[in-house]
Design a protein around this motif. Structure first.
Motif, PDB file in Angstrom:
ATOM      1  N   THR A   1      -9.326   7.698   5.027  1.00  0.00           N
ATOM      2  CA  THR A   1      -9.369   8.574   4.094  1.00  0.00           C
ATOM      3  C   THR A   1      -8.391   8.045   3.064  1.00  0.00           C
ATOM      4  O   THR A   1      -8.994   8.145   1.663  1.00  0.00           O
ATOM      5  N   SER A   2      -7.296   7.648   3.315  1.00  0.00           N
ATOM      6  CA  SER A   2      -6.077   7.025   2.525  1.00  0.00           C
ATOM      7  C   SER A   2      -6.806   5.776   1.705  1.00  0.00           C
ATOM      8  O   SER A   2      -6.704   5.634   0.707  1.00  0.00           O
ATOM      9  N   VAL A   3      -7.437   4.919   2.559  1.00  0.00           N
ATOM     10  CA  VAL A   3      -7.837   3.812   1.900  1.00  0.00           C
ATOM     11  C   VAL A   3      -8.975   4.074   1.060  1.00  0.00           C
ATOM     12  O   VAL A   3      -9.220   3.423  -0.293  1.00  0.00           O
ATOM     13  N   VAL A   4      -9.857   5.078   1.219  1.00  0.00           N
ATOM     14  CA  VAL A   4     -11.027   5.578   0.256  1.00  0.00           C
ATOM     15  C   VAL A   4     -10.485   6.155  -0.926  1.00  0.00           C
ATOM     16  O   VAL A   4     -10.831   5.897  -2.106  1.00  0.00           O
ATOM     17  N   LEU A   5      -9.453   6.989  -0.710  1.00  0.00           N
ATOM     18  CA  LEU A   5      -8.719   7.435  -2.026  1.00  0.00           C
ATOM     19  C   LEU A   5      -8.092   6.482  -2.773  1.00  0.00           C
ATOM     20  O   LEU A   5      -8.295   6.487  -4.181  1.00  0.00           O
ATOM     21  N   GLY A   6      -7.606   5.492  -2.257  1.00  0.00           N
ATOM     22  CA  GLY A   6      -7.061   4.394  -2.981  1.00  0.00           C
ATOM     23  C   GLY A   6      -8.068   3.647  -3.604  1.00  0.00           C
ATOM     24  O   GLY A   6      -8.087   3.116  -4.790  1.00  0.00           O
ATOM     25  N   LEU A   7      -9.319   3.443  -3.098  1.00  0.00           N
ATOM     26  CA  LEU A   7     -10.379   2.768  -3.751  1.00  0.00           C
ATOM     27  C   LEU A   7     -10.854   3.630  -4.794  1.00  0.00           C
ATOM     28  O   LEU A   7     -11.357   2.897  -5.949  1.00  0.00           O
ATOM     29  N   ALA A   8     -11.077   4.773  -4.671  1.00  0.00           N
ATOM     30  CA  ALA A   8     -11.551   5.808  -5.881  1.00  0.00           C
ATOM     31  C   ALA A   8     -10.326   5.600  -6.997  1.00  0.00           C
ATOM     32  O   ALA A   8     -11.042   5.776  -8.118  1.00  0.00           O
ATOM     33  N   ALA A   9      -9.314   5.739  -6.664  1.00  0.00           N
ATOM     34  CA  ALA A   9      -8.219   5.805  -7.689  1.00  0.00           C
ATOM     35  C   ALA A   9      -8.303   4.446  -8.408  1.00  0.00           C
ATOM     36  O   ALA A   9      -8.163   4.387  -9.660  1.00  0.00           O
ATOM     37  N   ARG A  10      -8.479   3.358  -7.901  1.00  0.00           N
ATOM     38  CA  ARG A  10      -8.606   2.231  -8.488  1.00  0.00           C
ATOM     39  C   ARG A  10      -9.848   2.194  -9.419  1.00  0.00           C
ATOM     40  O   ARG A  10      -9.816   1.527 -10.504  1.00  0.00           O
ATOM     41  N   THR A  11     -10.921   2.563  -9.170  1.00  0.00           N
ATOM     42  CA  THR A  11     -12.114   2.712  -9.846  1.00  0.00           C
ATOM     43  C   THR A  11     -11.940   3.789 -10.902  1.00  0.00           C
ATOM     44  O   THR A  11     -12.520   3.711 -12.140  1.00  0.00           O
ATOM     45  N   ALA A  12     -11.178   4.999 -10.675  1.00  0.00           N
ATOM     46  CA  ALA A  12     -11.242   5.979 -11.671  1.00  0.00           C
ATOM     47  C   ALA A  12     -10.198   5.908 -12.722  1.00  0.00           C
ATOM     48  O   ALA A  12     -10.195   6.427 -13.963  1.00  0.00           O
ATOM     49  N   VAL A  13      -8.832   5.324 -12.360  1.00  0.00           N
ATOM     50  CA  VAL A  13      -8.050   5.499 -13.314  1.00  0.00           C
ATOM     51  C   VAL A  13      -7.706   4.260 -14.157  1.00  0.00           C
ATOM     52  O   VAL A  13      -8.631   3.200 -14.112  1.00  0.00           O
ATOM     53  N   ARG A  14      -6.672   4.483 -15.412  1.00  0.00           N
ATOM     54  CA  ARG A  14      -6.699   3.226 -16.194  1.00  0.00           C
ATOM     55  C   ARG A  14      -5.435   2.603 -15.971  1.00  0.00           C
ATOM     56  O   ARG A  14      -4.366   3.481 -15.633  1.00  0.00           O
ATOM     57  N   GLU A  15      -5.191   1.678 -15.919  1.00  0.00           N
ATOM     58  CA  GLU A  15      -4.159   0.650 -16.008  1.00  0.00           C
ATOM     59  C   GLU A  15      -3.524   0.359 -17.209  1.00  0.00           C
ATOM     60  O   GLU A  15      -4.352  -0.612 -18.005  1.00  0.00           O
ATOM     61  N   THR A  16      -2.507   0.779 -17.709  1.00  0.00           N
ATOM     62  CA  THR A  16      -1.911   0.345 -19.038  1.00  0.00           C
ATOM     63  C   THR A  16      -1.264  -1.078 -19.085  1.00  0.00           C
ATOM     64  O   THR A  16      -0.940  -1.460 -17.991  1.00  0.00           O
TER      65      THR A  16
ATOM     66  N   LEU B   1       1.484   1.721   6.908  1.00  0.00           N
ATOM     67  CA  LEU B   1       3.090   1.577   6.425  1.00  0.00           C
ATOM     68  C   LEU B   1       3.555   0.367   5.931  1.00  0.00           C
ATOM     69  O   LEU B   1       4.447   0.333   5.030  1.00  0.00           O
ATOM     70  N   ALA B   2       2.910  -0.921   6.368  1.00  0.00           N
ATOM     71  CA  ALA B   2       3.368  -2.204   6.135  1.00  0.00           C
ATOM     72  C   ALA B   2       3.086  -2.537   4.399  1.00  0.00           C
ATOM     73  O   ALA B   2       3.837  -2.930   3.657  1.00  0.00           O
ATOM     74  N   LEU B   3       1.783  -1.858   4.464  1.00  0.00           N
ATOM     75  CA  LEU B   3       1.246  -2.156   2.924  1.00  0.00           C
ATOM     76  C   LEU B   3       2.158  -1.015   1.991  1.00  0.00           C
ATOM     77  O   LEU B   3       2.532  -1.494   0.993  1.00  0.00           O
ATOM     78  N   VAL B   4       2.605   0.128   2.394  1.00  0.00           N
ATOM     79  CA  VAL B   4       3.725   0.712   1.545  1.00  0.00           C
ATOM     80  C   VAL B   4       4.928   0.175   1.387  1.00  0.00           C
ATOM     81  O   VAL B   4       5.409   0.349   0.196  1.00  0.00           O
ATOM     82  N   ALA B   5       5.275  -0.407   2.363  1.00  0.00           N
ATOM     83  CA  ALA B   5       6.648  -1.116   2.335  1.00  0.00           C
ATOM     84  C   ALA B   5       6.625  -2.412   1.366  1.00  0.00           C
ATOM     85  O   ALA B   5       7.369  -2.399   0.422  1.00  0.00           O
ATOM     86  N   LEU B   6       5.410  -3.137   1.303  1.00  0.00           N
ATOM     87  CA  LEU B   6       5.186  -3.989   0.495  1.00  0.00           C
ATOM     88  C   LEU B   6       5.051  -3.794  -0.965  1.00  0.00           C
ATOM     89  O   LEU B   6       5.588  -4.335  -1.963  1.00  0.00           O
TER      90      LEU B   6
ATOM     91  N   PRO C   1      -2.716   5.742  -0.242  1.00  0.00           N
ATOM     92  CA  PRO C   1      -3.614   5.370  -1.479  1.00  0.00           C
ATOM     93  C   PRO C   1      -3.051   4.704  -2.673  1.00  0.00           C
ATOM     94  O   PRO C   1      -3.757   3.905  -3.251  1.00  0.00           O
ATOM     95  N   ALA C   2      -1.530   5.024  -3.027  1.00  0.00           N
ATOM     96  CA  ALA C   2      -0.904   4.206  -3.903  1.00  0.00           C
ATOM     97  C   ALA C   2      -0.939   2.990  -3.950  1.00  0.00           C
ATOM     98  O   ALA C   2      -0.900   1.916  -4.523  1.00  0.00           O
ATOM     99  N   GLY C   3      -0.646   2.725  -2.263  1.00  0.00           N
ATOM    100  CA  GLY C   3      -0.439   1.361  -1.908  1.00  0.00           C
ATOM    101  C   GLY C   3      -1.847   0.479  -2.193  1.00  0.00           C
ATOM    102  O   GLY C   3      -1.849  -0.745  -2.620  1.00  0.00           O
ATOM    103  N   VAL C   4      -2.890   1.236  -1.809  1.00  0.00           N
ATOM    104  CA  VAL C   4      -4.384   0.558  -1.918  1.00  0.00           C
ATOM    105  C   VAL C   4      -4.373   0.376  -3.354  1.00  0.00           C
ATOM    106  O   VAL C   4      -5.176  -0.803  -3.791  1.00  0.00           O
TER     107      VAL C   4
END
Length: 459
Positions: A417-432, A58-63, A119-122
């Motif tokens: 699981t949330s951290v894993v999804l965040g790691l996967a999202a960073r690998t899978a998505v594109r950043e504009t 939650l601290a990560l989400v707040a940051l 996951p979004a925070g990660v």
């Protein structure tokens, strides 16, 4: 006598806060490591369990929210936002249409935390290779802590009860969270293996160390006697090795089989228990034991609940309320749990032990569609960009998706699981490269960030 807690020096706080702001992945790593802190929680029926790892997440989400307000976040593509937004929408619709909306609110908050916010925070915290190493290293360190404790429990007969003997490795989690240690160890083993493969042609000492860690973690994983973790780890490791090097996968399989024969057959480490547990995997359909039979009945129960609430489901947290009215009569009232700390207890079966059936019964077709879209998008994205540290994200995500076939969210390790999804999202998505963002740093592959346009964020 009054107990006075030492105050944290203000200069230390002033130094720590900028460090966290500059490298929020420290909070992601802390989330993983704090899972190892014993909770002392014994009431498995409580509606809310807040752990130290939850607070760190939650601290990560707040940051992350603070960075968003300051316009310092990278601009993530709309498709990724839509995927995470679909999870929120499905949970909200299911909560509004729930059989008990008040009880479903806590479930809604938990789902949004686990599958969206953290996951979004990660995702936003992983800005370069150092961040990725930090988070993956935290998985390895947490697994080593739990693996050492679990191995000692097996060797000294101080673990949870298994076939009447206190030999089951459960780490610091206890018998009421029987799957937690095997989950942490599995994640650490896969992360160590991926980190070692990523160092081929690089740091030889680090590569050998990671392979040694992965080899050691195989023992506490074995004496956890968790069939589900064995299956998920085996499949995830196979995917990892095949994506890295097919010939290496064959060599590793041969070496792993030889090591198993020596350790189990020759030295007798976990021999009879592991052999019996392995043989039971092949009988899950022909002659299932009580735990497998109960799972089948719980899956059937979830299917019946979904048939009554097909579109938006019965609502988060509704399965446990509707279980008895939809379950077969032969379903057990609970599973046995015992260790030297809690003694003997009956743990109620409050979920279907299958994430996909849980979503179907509680969030209906809307929910299962949203989760399928997210999981498949992450999986295909990781497969396309599984280079370097992206191998770890692919392996960890594969583990989660396989494990969800016979397990669901719940327990201390859910936040992992949330951290894993965040790691996967960073690998899978594109950043504009459009819009405001943080000051430019090195690209995710270790090279310089390219200005403007769109670039792949490969781990």
């Amino acid at each position: 006598m009054a107990l006075t807690l030492p105050a944290v020096p203000r200069p230390a706080l002033r130094r720590a806060l900028p460090a966290l702001a500059d490298r929020p992945s420290l909070l992601a790593a802390a989330t993983v490591l704090l899972v190892c802190v014993p909770t002392g929680e014994k009431d498995v029926t409580a509606a809310v369990h807040v752990t130290a790892a939850d607070l760190a997440s939650l601290a990560l989400v707040a940051l992350t929210a603070l960075d968003l307000l300051r316009g310092r976040l990278p601009a993530v593509d709309r498709a990724t936002c839509a995927l995470f937004g679909g999870i929120v929408l499905a949970a909200a619709v299911a909560t509004v249409g729930s059989i008990d909306p008040a009880a479903s609110v806590t479930g809604f908050v938990r789902l949004v935390q686990v599958f969206v916010l953290v996951p979004a925070g990660v995702l936003c915290s992983l800005r370069d290779r150092t961040d990725q190493r930090l988070v993956l290293g935290s998985f390895v360190l947490a697994a080593l802590i739990q693996g050492v404790v679990g191995a000692k429990q097996y060797l000294t007969h101080t673990g949870a009860s298994y076939t009447g003997e206190p030999i089951r490795a459960v780490g610091t989690f206890g018998a009421l969270d029987i799957m937690a240690m095997s989950t942490v160890v599995s994640f650490g083993l896969l992360a160590a293996l991926a980190l070692g493969l990523a160092e081929r042609g690089g740091n030889a000492r680090l590569r050998r160390s990671m392979f040694a860690v992965a080899a050691f973690l195989a023992f506490p994983l074995a004496v956890s006697f968790s069939r589900g973790s064995w299956i998920a780890t085996g499949l995830a490791a196979t995917v990892l090795l095949l994506r890295a090097d097919a010939r290496l996968a064959v060599r590793s399989a041969v070496l792993g089989l030889a090591a198993a024969v020596v350790l189990v057959g020759g030295l007798g480490l976990g021999g009879s228990g592991v052999t019996k547990r392995l043989s039971s995997i092949g009988s899950v359909s022909a002659a299932p034991d009580q735990s497998v039979s109960d799972r089948y009945d719980l899956w059937a129960t979830a299917g019946r609940i979904w048939q009554d609430h097909p579109v938006h489901g019965a609502g988060p947290k509704a399965f446990q309320q509707l279980r008895d009215s939809h379950a077969p009569l032969r379903l057990s009232s609970g599973s046995d749990a015992a260790d030297p700390t809690i003694g003997f207890q009956r743990e109620p079966l409050l979920s279907p032990h299958n994430m996909y059936f849980l979503v179907l019964s509680e969030q209906g077709l809307i929910g299962i569609t949203a989760y399928a879209a997210l999981f498949l998008a992450l999986l295909f994205g990781c497969l396309r960009r599984s280079r370097g540290f992206g191998l770890a994200a692919l392996a960890l995500l594969t583990w989660v998706l396989v494990d969800y076939l016979y397990a669901d969210i719940g327990g201390t390790t859910t936040v992992l699981t949330s951290v894993v999804l965040g790691l996967a999202a960073r690998t899978a998505v594109r950043e504009t490269g459009h819009g405001p963002g943080p000051k430019r740093r090195a690209g995710a592959d270790g090279g310089p960030a390219r200005p403007g346009g769109e670039r792949a964020m490969a781990l």
